[in-house]
Write a protein that holds these residues in place. Structure first.
Motif, PDB file in Angstrom:
ATOM      1  N   ILE A   8       0.834  -1.208   0.000  1.00  0.00           N
ATOM      2  CA  ILE A   8       0.000   0.000   0.000  1.00  0.00           C
ATOM      3  C   ILE A   8       0.871   1.261   0.000  1.00  0.00           C
ATOM      4  CG2 ILE A   8      -2.111  -0.995   0.948  1.00  0.00           C
ATOM      5  CD1 ILE A   8      -1.158  -0.221   3.741  1.00  0.00           C
ATOM      6  N   ARG A  45      -8.260  -8.734  -3.774  1.00  0.00           N
ATOM      7  CA  ARG A  45      -6.835  -8.729  -4.111  1.00  0.00           C
ATOM      8  C   ARG A  45      -6.498  -9.898  -5.050  1.00  0.00           C
ATOM      9  NH1 ARG A  45      -2.311  -5.801  -2.573  1.00  0.00           N
ATOM     10  NH2 ARG A  45      -3.690  -4.424  -1.434  1.00  0.00           N
ATOM     11  N   LYS A  63      -6.462  -3.568  -5.745  1.00  0.00           N
ATOM     12  CA  LYS A  63      -5.689  -3.110  -4.584  1.00  0.00           C
ATOM     13  C   LYS A  63      -6.655  -2.850  -3.433  1.00  0.00           C
ATOM     14  CE  LYS A  63      -2.022   0.188  -3.389  1.00  0.00           C
ATOM     15  NZ  LYS A  63      -1.256   1.370  -3.861  1.00  0.00           N
ATOM     16  N   SER A  64      -6.771  -3.815  -2.538  1.00  0.00           N
ATOM     17  CA  SER A  64      -7.779  -3.759  -1.487  1.00  0.00           C
ATOM     18  C   SER A  64      -7.142  -3.732  -0.110  1.00  0.00           C
ATOM     19  CB  SER A  64      -8.721  -4.973  -1.576  1.00  0.00           C
ATOM     20  OG  SER A  64      -7.987  -6.178  -1.423  1.00  0.00           O
ATOM     21  N   ALA A 120      -5.411   2.492  -0.801  1.00  0.00           N
ATOM     22  CA  ALA A 120      -5.945   1.380  -1.588  1.00  0.00           C
ATOM     23  C   ALA A 120      -6.979   1.898  -2.580  1.00  0.00           C
ATOM     24  CB  ALA A 120      -6.546   0.329  -0.663  1.00  0.00           C
TER      25      ALA A 120
END
Length: 549
Positions: free
Chosen positions: A23, A79, A84-85, A284
């Motif tokens: 991240i 993901r 992008k979590s 994210a």
């Protein structure tokens, strides 16, 4: 079958600095607590916010629903499909950990890790909150002891000591030896105003300002007295300075997770901190967060309390349910939930249906239903439930992330991505300029389907008293009631109608910025059950934890 603890202990964790890199956080952005936990010191100043996904649920039952497990499983699945979590969760309270409910890190192969440390003490945030709260009360008693310059009426002190443990013996205490005597009680830490402030403050300055606004008492001539007047808020902020930084951990799938704050949803507003959610939105593209208990409590408070401070609404909502829990609402006893029962499922669906309709029609949210699968669920039950859910105009996903991890929820993740692209009409339930009674009635009638509300004499007296204070009339309401029913009676399961919401007391959280409406048999200090979970928790001769879920 392995327990949650055994599954978590079998996973070799990645260094937290490598998780942070996912991240775009550097090692200099972190303060590490060993190799696998860190505090986030600074957040990138990104203009774009991530899509926000709120996970809520049907009314909870002893059969379990799996809201946190779904939050983690969905975040992992996002993901896995290339998104992008990040997950944003509440911290566990030691009360439920040692009591009956359990921890708050998910389950099976959809867990936040290290689950042992997270469930037991973690980074000490709750201890800091407990200390800050109890320092305030100690300074009140000390002020009175040394002459009571502010003329505090000891019968009108508004704040109480707290402890992060279930202990029914502290529901009523008698203080003596202070040159005066007074009756009081303890709250559990997660029900304290300091916890609520901790989770709603936008930055350190806002934290200190809110702490100073805590209404601590009334004077003998009826004037309000605030924490800043006894000069407590500075020291309280000092105690919370490090705790106020969000905590970073990881899932079994090595997805980043921010865990921070933990107010109860049946007593307080039931969401993780604004600091944590804002951090997630900046690092994210998809933030998955949860709100405690059913959508009538956690989701309503997320929309009407947290979203106003956060400054953003959910882009999609996941309603979590299980066939077992629906059959429980349909009248089946816990020992018979594993047997096929289409009639009970059909009847119990009324509960989930109410939550779906509330999310769609009252809050205008984009909704999907996640059904956590149990091996006892029959094909006929699954088919019937799918038919019932789809008749409401929403999709159903049968999820197996407890057993399969991210792979068990990829279909849910793909649907969520599509749902987040749809036009968002999410809205609050009421306006802040409406009268307090109108706000309460709006929630009671539109969400609980009550025919009306009934205030006790004490509640009416306090309402009048609070309305005379500056700014209170514009505050949202935070309804404290049983999580097991739409009514204030925990025995009324399903989707009860035309009941009266019984309001027995009010509690002004002036620093947090909301009024707690206490309904029915709600206690702010829980007790331990007949067989508390603590009886099964131990450490073996090798120093390895055992029995923690």
């Amino acid at each position: 079958m392995k327990s949650d603890l055994q599954i978590s202990q079998s996973k070799k964790l990645r260094d937290i600095t490598s998780i942070a890199k996912k991240i775009n956080l550097k090692s200099t952005d972190l303060t590490t607590f060993g190799k696998h936990i860190a505090k986030i010191n600074s957040i990138p100043n990104r203009k774009k916010n991530a899509k926000l996904i709120l996970v809520t649920a049907m009314s909870p039952t002893p059969a379990g629903e799996g809201k946190t497990t779904t939050t983690v499983g969905l975040t992992d699945a996002l993901r896995k499909i290339g998104k992008k979590s990040i997950a944003c969760l509440r911290e566990p309270s030691l009360g439920p950990v040692f009591g009956m409910k359990g921890g708050a890190t998910g389950g099976g192969y959809s867990q936040a890790l290290p689950m042992e440390e997270i469930n037991l003490h973690f980074t000490g945030d709750f201890h800091a909150i407990t200390s800050a709260n109890n320092l305030l009360v100690a300074m009140i008693d000390n002020h009175i002891y040394h002459g009571n310059k502010l003329n505090i009426d000891i019968k009108k002190i508004q704040v109480r000591r707290c402890l992060d443990m279930n202990d029914r013996s502290l529901r009523r205490i008698h203080q003596d030896g202070l040159r005066y005597e007074r009756d009081s009680k303890f709250d559990i830490t997660v029900a304290s105003e300091v916890m609520a402030i901790f989770c709603l403050a936008k930055d350190m300055d806002d934290l200190k300002l809110r702490l100073g606004k805590i209404l601590i008492a009334f004077s003998k001539d009826g004037k309000p007295i605030y924490a800043r007047q006894i000069k407590a808020h500075g020291a309280m902020t000092a105690l919370l300075k490090d705790a106020f930084k969000p905590n970073l951990v990881q899932t079994i799938f090595e997805t980043p997770v921010i865990i921070h704050g933990g107010p109860f949803a049946n007593i307080a507003h039931g969401c993780n901190s604004v600091m944590a959610t804002r951090a997630g939105q900046k690092v994210a593209d998809y933030v998955v967060t949860e709100a405690g208990f059913g959508a009538d409590l956690g989701a309503e408070k997320f929309m009407d309390i947290k979203s106003r401070t956060l400054g953003s609404m959910p882009d999609a909502v996941v309603l979590v349910a299980t066939i077992r829990a629906l059959k429980y609402h349909g009248g089946v006893t816990k020992d018979k939930l594993n047997k096929e029962n289409l009639d009970a499922l059909n009847k119990g669906f009324e509960n989930l249906q109410r939550h779906i309709q509330n999310c769609l029609n009252q809050f205008g949210m984009n909704v999907v239903v996640a059904v956590n699968r149990f091996k006892f669920d029959s094909d006929k039950e699954i088919s019937l439930l799918r038919q019932l859910i789809e008749s409401e105009g929403v999709s159903m996903h049968l999820c197996e992330h407890w057993e399969k991890g991210a792979a068990g929820a990829t279909h849910l993740a793909k649907d969520i991505v599509k749902l987040c692209q749809k036009k968002n009409k999410a809205r609050t339930l009421y306006g802040l300029n409406q009268p307090i009674l109108t706000k309460i009635e709006t929630v009671a009638k539109s969400i609980y389907r009550a025919k009306g509300i009934k205030l006790s004499a004490l509640a009416r007296k306090k309402l009048k008293e609070f309305e005379n204070l500056g700014g209170v009339k514009r505050m949202p309401v935070c309804i404290a009631k049983t999580p097991y029913s739409f009514s204030s009676d925990p025995a009324q399961l399903g989707a009860t109608l035309n009941h009266t919401l019984e309001i027995k007391d009010l509690d002004l959280k002036n620093g947090a910025g909301f009024i707690v409406i206490i309904c029915g048999p709600i206690m702010t200090m829980p007790g331990l059950p007949l067989k508390p979970a603590a009886e099964s928790i131990d450490v073996n001769s090798k120093g390895v934890l055992e029995g923690l879920f």
